[in-house]
Design an enzyme around this catalytic site. Structure first.
Site, PDB file in Angstrom:
ATOM      1  N   HIS A 143      -1.563  10.750  -2.792  1.00 29.41           N
ATOM      2  CA  HIS A 143      -2.894  10.319  -2.381  1.00 29.41           C
ATOM      3  C   HIS A 143      -3.848  11.486  -2.175  1.00 29.41           C
ATOM      4  O   HIS A 143      -4.963  11.509  -2.703  1.00 29.41           O
ATOM      5  CB  HIS A 143      -2.814   9.510  -1.088  1.00 29.41           C
ATOM      6  CG  HIS A 143      -4.156   9.095  -0.560  1.00 29.41           C
ATOM      7  ND1 HIS A 143      -4.915   9.892   0.279  1.00 29.41           N
ATOM      8  CD2 HIS A 143      -4.878   7.959  -0.758  1.00 29.41           C
ATOM      9  CE1 HIS A 143      -6.041   9.276   0.563  1.00 29.41           C
ATOM     10  NE2 HIS A 143      -6.046   8.103  -0.053  1.00 29.41           N
TER      11      HIS A 143
ATOM     12  N   HIS B 112       0.824  -1.205   0.000  1.00 30.66           N
ATOM     13  CA  HIS B 112       0.000   0.000   0.000  1.00 30.66           C
ATOM     14  C   HIS B 112       0.860   1.258   0.000  1.00 30.66           C
ATOM     15  O   HIS B 112       1.513   1.572   0.991  1.00 30.66           O
ATOM     16  CB  HIS B 112      -0.895  -0.020   1.244  1.00 30.66           C
ATOM     17  CG  HIS B 112      -1.864   1.097   1.338  1.00 30.66           C
ATOM     18  ND1 HIS B 112      -1.835   2.030   2.349  1.00 30.66           N
ATOM     19  CD2 HIS B 112      -2.911   1.435   0.543  1.00 30.66           C
ATOM     20  CE1 HIS B 112      -2.812   2.882   2.188  1.00 30.66           C
ATOM     21  NE2 HIS B 112      -3.490   2.557   1.102  1.00 30.66           N
TER      22      HIS B 112
END
Length: 257
Positions: A59, A17
């Site tokens: 992100h 991740h």
């Protein structure tokens, strides 16, 4: 051909991740190099467009959380983003990390000494709109990966519109429909994977079975705790997305012995 959109012969897939982001600042080249060294089957990344149309791995909509700067990613040029320190927030040992171009991450994955996949999430809503998916497909096409034949790239999104757009541009790429709070009543008919968050799976473990009954492979994010790994394995989850790829891989290996 190694198909990295489904479990490998090592069992449950482990996807890093934002890289091995427990050890290095997320979305930095150091985090991804560590993830490859830690044995991750694939690397997860989030992509946005800079003001001058460069595909960057960030992100958040803004840079405040992960850099020493301020501003909205889509309003900043790549040069402006490159001037920021994306490592200092993780501690002095990581100072000097720079914003990562998606193409550089792609090259890093392709240079690995074994097949390493990419799980790419396009971030929405964004002022870039469909230009985001178009640029992603352009970069993948330049590297011969847009047709999905390599099995190395899959696309993910919480946005049904974004996945539909990607399917029109690159129908051969596997699509992962991400789920955060509940199972949406309508999913893209071409999506072959569902991606619920671990909080949702904890609250409703039977969700995994229901998704599989619909013919969907299931990946769960973000699975860092040992008890969550055990839960997902018991439920038959196909892929775990984790900040701790080495620890999760070792736990899975210990279960298999």
């Amino acid at each position: 051909m190694t198909d990295l959109s489904s479990p490998t012969d090592r069992g449950v897939r482990v996807v890093a991740h934002r890289g091995a982001s427990y050890a290095h600042p997320e979305h930095t080249i150091e985090a991804y190099r560590r993830a490859i060294a830690d044995g991750a089957d694939a690397l997860e990344c989030d992509v946005r467009l800079s003001a001058d149309g460069r595909l960057v791995c960030v992100h958040d909509r803004t840079v405040e959380r992960t850099s020493d700067g301020r501003g909205v990613v889509s309003e900043m040029t790549y040069e402006e983003l490159s001037a920021l320190d994306f490592g200092r927030w993780k501690g002095d040992a990581h100072r000097g990390a720079r914003v990562l171009l998606f193409e550089d991450l792609l090259k890093e994955a392709l240079a690995a000494d074994r097949p390493v996949g990419l799980a790419v999430e396009t971030k929405h809503p964004t002022r870039a709109g469909g230009r985001l998916e178009a640029e992603l497909v352009r970069v993948l096409r330049d590297h011969g990966l847009a047709d999905g034949a390599s099995g190395l790239v899959e696309v993910m999104s919480f946005s049904r519109t974004a996945l539909t757009r990607m399917h029109r541009l690159a129908p051969g790429l596997p699509a992962v429909y991400l789920i955060e709070r509940r199972v949406r009543p309508v999913r893209p008919p071409f999506a072959t994977h569902a991606g619920p968050g671990i909080d949702l799976v904890r609250k409703d473990p039977a969700l995994v079975g229901r998704l599989k009954a619909k013919g969907l492979a299931v990946r769960v994010w973000t699975v860092d705790e040992r008890e969550d790994v055990e839960l997902c394995v018991r439920l038959g989850v196909d892929t775990l997305i984790t900040n701790r790829p080495r620890e999760v891989r070792e736990q899975l290996g210990a279960r298999a012995r």
